[in-house]
Motif scaffolding. Structure first.
Motif, PDB file in Angstrom:
ATOM      1  N   UNK B   1       0.908  -1.264  -0.079  1.00 23.50           N
ATOM      2  CA  UNK B   1      -0.119  -0.068   0.007  1.00 23.50           C
ATOM      3  C   UNK B   1       0.687   1.398   0.029  1.00 23.50           C
ATOM      4  N   UNK B   2       0.390   2.186  -0.705  1.00 26.95           N
ATOM      5  CA  UNK B   2       1.135   3.497  -0.648  1.00 26.95           C
ATOM      6  C   UNK B   2       0.762   4.299   0.613  1.00 26.95           C
ATOM      7  N   UNK B   3       1.760   4.908   1.175  1.00 27.90           N
ATOM      8  CA  UNK B   3       1.812   5.837   2.359  1.00 27.90           C
ATOM      9  C   UNK B   3       1.802   7.385   2.046  1.00 27.90           C
ATOM     10  N   UNK B   4       1.113   8.149   2.868  1.00 29.44           N
ATOM     11  CA  UNK B   4       1.188   9.512   2.402  1.00 29.44           C
ATOM     12  C   UNK B   4       2.243  10.018   3.582  1.00 29.44           C
ATOM     13  N   UNK B   5       2.870  11.025   3.292  1.00 31.73           N
ATOM     14  CA  UNK B   5       4.145  11.718   4.165  1.00 31.73           C
ATOM     15  C   UNK B   5       3.547  11.740   5.631  1.00 31.73           C
ATOM     16  N   UNK B   6       2.213  11.451   5.768  1.00 31.00           N
ATOM     17  CA  UNK B   6       1.945  11.498   7.520  1.00 31.00           C
ATOM     18  C   UNK B   6       1.687  10.323   7.964  1.00 31.00           C
ATOM     19  N   UNK B   7       2.016   9.163   7.306  1.00 27.48           N
ATOM     20  CA  UNK B   7       1.664   7.952   7.698  1.00 27.48           C
ATOM     21  C   UNK B   7       2.212   7.694   9.329  1.00 27.48           C
ATOM     22  N   UNK B   8       3.495   8.116   9.408  1.00 26.85           N
ATOM     23  CA  UNK B   8       4.183   7.842  10.886  1.00 26.85           C
ATOM     24  C   UNK B   8       3.511   8.317  11.923  1.00 26.85           C
ATOM     25  N   UNK B   9       2.806   9.660  11.648  1.00 24.86           N
ATOM     26  CA  UNK B   9       2.223  10.323  12.657  1.00 24.86           C
ATOM     27  C   UNK B   9       0.686   9.754  13.069  1.00 24.86           C
ATOM     28  N   UNK B  10       0.178   9.194  12.170  1.00 29.38           N
ATOM     29  CA  UNK B  10      -1.034   8.350  12.215  1.00 29.38           C
ATOM     30  C   UNK B  10      -0.618   7.160  13.124  1.00 29.38           C
ATOM     31  N   UNK B  11       0.337   6.565  12.740  1.00 29.58           N
ATOM     32  CA  UNK B  11       1.109   5.181  13.632  1.00 29.58           C
ATOM     33  C   UNK B  11       1.069   5.650  14.894  1.00 29.58           C
ATOM     34  N   UNK B  12       1.940   6.681  15.030  1.00 26.73           N
ATOM     35  CA  UNK B  12       2.273   7.143  16.518  1.00 26.73           C
ATOM     36  C   UNK B  12       0.945   7.661  17.398  1.00 26.73           C
ATOM     37  N   UNK B  13      -0.234   7.945  16.441  1.00 21.21           N
ATOM     38  CA  UNK B  13      -1.382   8.136  17.346  1.00 21.21           C
ATOM     39  C   UNK B  13      -2.451   6.932  17.416  1.00 21.21           C
ATOM     40  N   UNK B  14      -1.779   5.906  17.242  1.00 21.65           N
ATOM     41  CA  UNK B  14      -2.544   4.451  17.155  1.00 21.65           C
ATOM     42  C   UNK B  14      -3.778   4.544  16.369  1.00 21.65           C
ATOM     43  N   UNK B  15      -3.679   5.025  15.169  1.00 16.19           N
ATOM     44  CA  UNK B  15      -4.974   5.209  14.270  1.00 16.19           C
ATOM     45  C   UNK B  15      -5.022   3.652  13.601  1.00 16.19           C
ATOM     46  N   UNK B  16      -6.414   3.347  13.513  1.00 13.81           N
ATOM     47  CA  UNK B  16      -6.779   2.194  12.773  1.00 13.81           C
ATOM     48  C   UNK B  16      -6.577   2.510  11.270  1.00 13.81           C
ATOM     49  N   UNK B  17      -5.518   1.851  10.698  1.00 13.14           N
ATOM     50  CA  UNK B  17      -5.372   2.059   9.286  1.00 13.14           C
ATOM     51  C   UNK B  17      -6.140   1.176   8.226  1.00 13.14           C
ATOM     52  N   UNK B  18      -6.485   1.661   7.443  1.00 12.03           N
ATOM     53  CA  UNK B  18      -7.232   0.693   6.367  1.00 12.03           C
ATOM     54  C   UNK B  18      -6.604   0.940   4.829  1.00 12.03           C
ATOM     55  N   UNK B  19      -6.978   0.033   3.896  1.00  9.43           N
ATOM     56  CA  UNK B  19      -6.685   0.201   2.611  1.00  9.43           C
ATOM     57  C   UNK B  19      -7.607   0.930   1.840  1.00  9.43           C
ATOM     58  N   UNK B  20      -7.422   2.170   1.511  1.00  5.80           N
ATOM     59  CA  UNK B  20      -8.341   2.851   0.676  1.00  5.80           C
ATOM     60  C   UNK B  20      -7.834   3.126  -0.568  1.00  5.80           C
ATOM     61  N   UNK B  21      -8.402   2.478  -1.714  1.00  7.75           N
ATOM     62  CA  UNK B  21      -7.824   2.566  -2.983  1.00  7.75           C
ATOM     63  C   UNK B  21      -6.306   2.350  -3.140  1.00  7.75           C
ATOM     64  N   UNK B  22      -5.731   1.406  -2.472  1.00  4.87           N
ATOM     65  CA  UNK B  22      -4.452   1.272  -2.642  1.00  4.87           C
ATOM     66  C   UNK B  22      -3.509   2.304  -1.708  1.00  4.87           C
TER      67      UNK B  22
END
Lengths: 132, 363
Positions: B1-22
């Motif tokens: 999956x492609x990641x946005x430049x903010x992916x690590x910030x979401x992970x640090x905030x314990x966000x639930x991550x899904x696949x949205x159109x890749x």
């Protein structure tokens, strides 16, 4: 944080709990781990009284804002009672999955099936594994 | 999956991550209802870096857009945003996209995440066919985008920018800075609230995110994920590309007829004219459940036991506290207050067609 899993009941791998009442009946619900995974529960579809279900078959449906999930009956039985309160306040499942958020009461048709379920310690291990 | 430049910030905030159109995107940080309500009462910040940006530069940039898109851009002012549709040769919607007029010979198209490439190919083929003197470039990977949405958005953003936000009108934008970083701030969004869409270079968007998170926290602002974005847009009667609208759907069958300017020529016009002349058979409408259950994408719609359409979007509305949805129905049965049923797990549950939007903010 999940609440700890009470030791007075048994658990399925699909994250349901069943509490044997000792009189041939059992109360079922989903675990705290399950409600935490689902988050914001906004609808619970309860089975009709008298419905017969086999172990592992869908007995109810729990919906969050985003998802629709079947609740699988941890044991075979006949539905004797349902938690009608959930029709108006489904969020009780989030708030108290092991207590006020119970889903149905069943007349157990095969008590041997209880042996196939997990105790609290084994279920703890299962959820720890899933988190990692 | 492609990641946005903010992916690590979401992970640090314990966000639930899904696949949205890749794309690996945060669907929620806490829960959808909380993030939804925070957007309506205070403000939330969304990572929208997955959306596409295509630049059109050159003396014939306007001519290209006039040929490619359904909307008439001749009266668009520099600094103005316009929503438009891009059609295929069958009159179906490839994308609903926004057009930013940056300068007389410079436009930016903001596309949906999954339609970025089809959009580029379609517009590029029209450019080549008509030999317009302009150049198309996909700058999506170099561009970051954040949506700051909610009634307190202006209060949060204003101290960070020299731009006069009070005088920035809805669907207008300004090229300015946020915390010293060059940005485009557009007063627009996808939630039905006041708010801004903020563009900056991909490598700087993390800094903009951090500044906004710090500035917004005292005002109750939180990050919000795609889950809340979906319930917010649905309450506001906005469609989701790929779900409510597809390449098989024309703008005339959905609330996008206003995007079609018939006084000019555009790609797909001949097919769209034929669709109009043949008469429409179905229409996208809003409905609310009057019986029990939540309608979901793909559920059948019935009237007196006969199937008359299908649900395209359905959820539980956190603001109205009831299940709502969008559905295609037989055009003869599409009037508001028409009683219909939604088939939920083989059982018909009553619903009623209502006017869109479901929710409108008080100004």
């Amino acid at each position: 944080m999940s609440k700890s899993n009470p030791t007075d009941r048994l658990y399925s791998k699909d994250h349901e709990w069943v509490k044997d009442q000792g009189d041939g009946t059992a109360v079922i619900g989903i675990t705290d781990y399950a409600q935490e995974m689902l988050t914001d529960i906004v609808f619970v579809e309860l089975p009709p009284i008298g419905k017969k279900v086999a172990q592992g078959e869908p007995v109810a449906v729990v919906e969050s804002v985003k998802s629709v999930s079947d609740v699988y009956s941890p044991v075979s039985g006949e539905v004797m009672d349902v938690n009608k309160t959930l029709e108006e306040t489904p969020e009780l499942v989030n708030q108290d999955a092991f207590g006020e958020g119970w889903i149905a009461k069943l007349k157990i048709t095969n008590a041997d099936e209880l042996k196939s379920l997990l105790n609290a310690t084994a279920y703890d291990t299962l959820t720890q594994e899933e988190k990692h | 999956m492609k990641k946005t430049p903010l992916y690590d910030k979401h992970a640090a905030l314990s966000a639930k991550i899904i696949d949205f159109g890749g794309w690996a995107m945060p669907v929620q940080y806490t829960n959808v209802i909380d993030e939804h309500r925070t957007t309506r009462s205070s403000a939330t910040l969304f990572d929208i870096c997955h959306m596409g940006e295509i630049e059109v530069r050159g003396p014939q940039a306007l001519d290209l857009l006039q040929s490619a898109l359904t909307r008439d851009f001749s009266g668009q002012k520099t600094g103005q945003v316009r929503l438009s549709a891009l059609l295929n040769d069958r009159g179906g919607i490839i994308d609903d996209l926004t057009v930013y007029k940056m300068a007389e010979d410079f436009y930016m198209l903001v596309t949906n995440a999954t339609t970025r490439e089809p959009d580029f190919l379609r517009v590029q083929s029209i450019l080549e066919e008509k030999k317009f003197n302009c150049v198309l470039s996909d700058v999506s990977d170099q561009t970051g985008k954040l949506d700051l949405q909610g009634p307190r958005s202006e209060e949060i953003l204003q101290p960070l920018t020299p731009a006069d936000l009070k005088n920035l009108r809805f669907y207008y934008f300004i090229q300015t800075q946020v915390a010293g970083i060059p940005t485009i701030i557009s007063r627009s969004g996808y939630t039905g609230e006041d708010g801004f869409e903020i563009y900056a270079a991909a490598e700087k968007i993390g800094l903009v995110w951090d500044k906004l998170m710090d500035a917004g926290a005292p005002m109750g602002m939180k990050p919000a994920g795609l889950g809340a974005r979906d319930t917010l847009r649905l309450e506001s009667g906005m469609m989701l590309n790929g779900q409510d609208i597809t390449q098989a759907i024309s703008p005339l069958e959905v609330p996008y007829a206003w995007l079609v300017d018939w006084n000019k020529d555009f790609a797909g016009k001949a097919a769209l004219t034929a669709i109009k002349e043949a008469g429409l058979r179905k229409k996208l409408v809003g409905f609310e459940m009057t019986g029990r259950g939540i309608a979901r994408h793909g559920y059948p719609v019935t009237k007196d036991g006969r199937e008359i359409g299908q649900v395209t979007s359905g959820t539980f509305s956190p603001t109205l506290h009831k299940p709502i949805g969008l559905a295609f129905v037989d055009i003869a049965l599409s009037a508001p207050d028409t009683e219909i049923s939604i088939v939920i797990r083989d059982t018909e549950s009553p619903a009623k067609i209502v006017k869109l939007p479901f929710y409108k903010r008080q100004k």
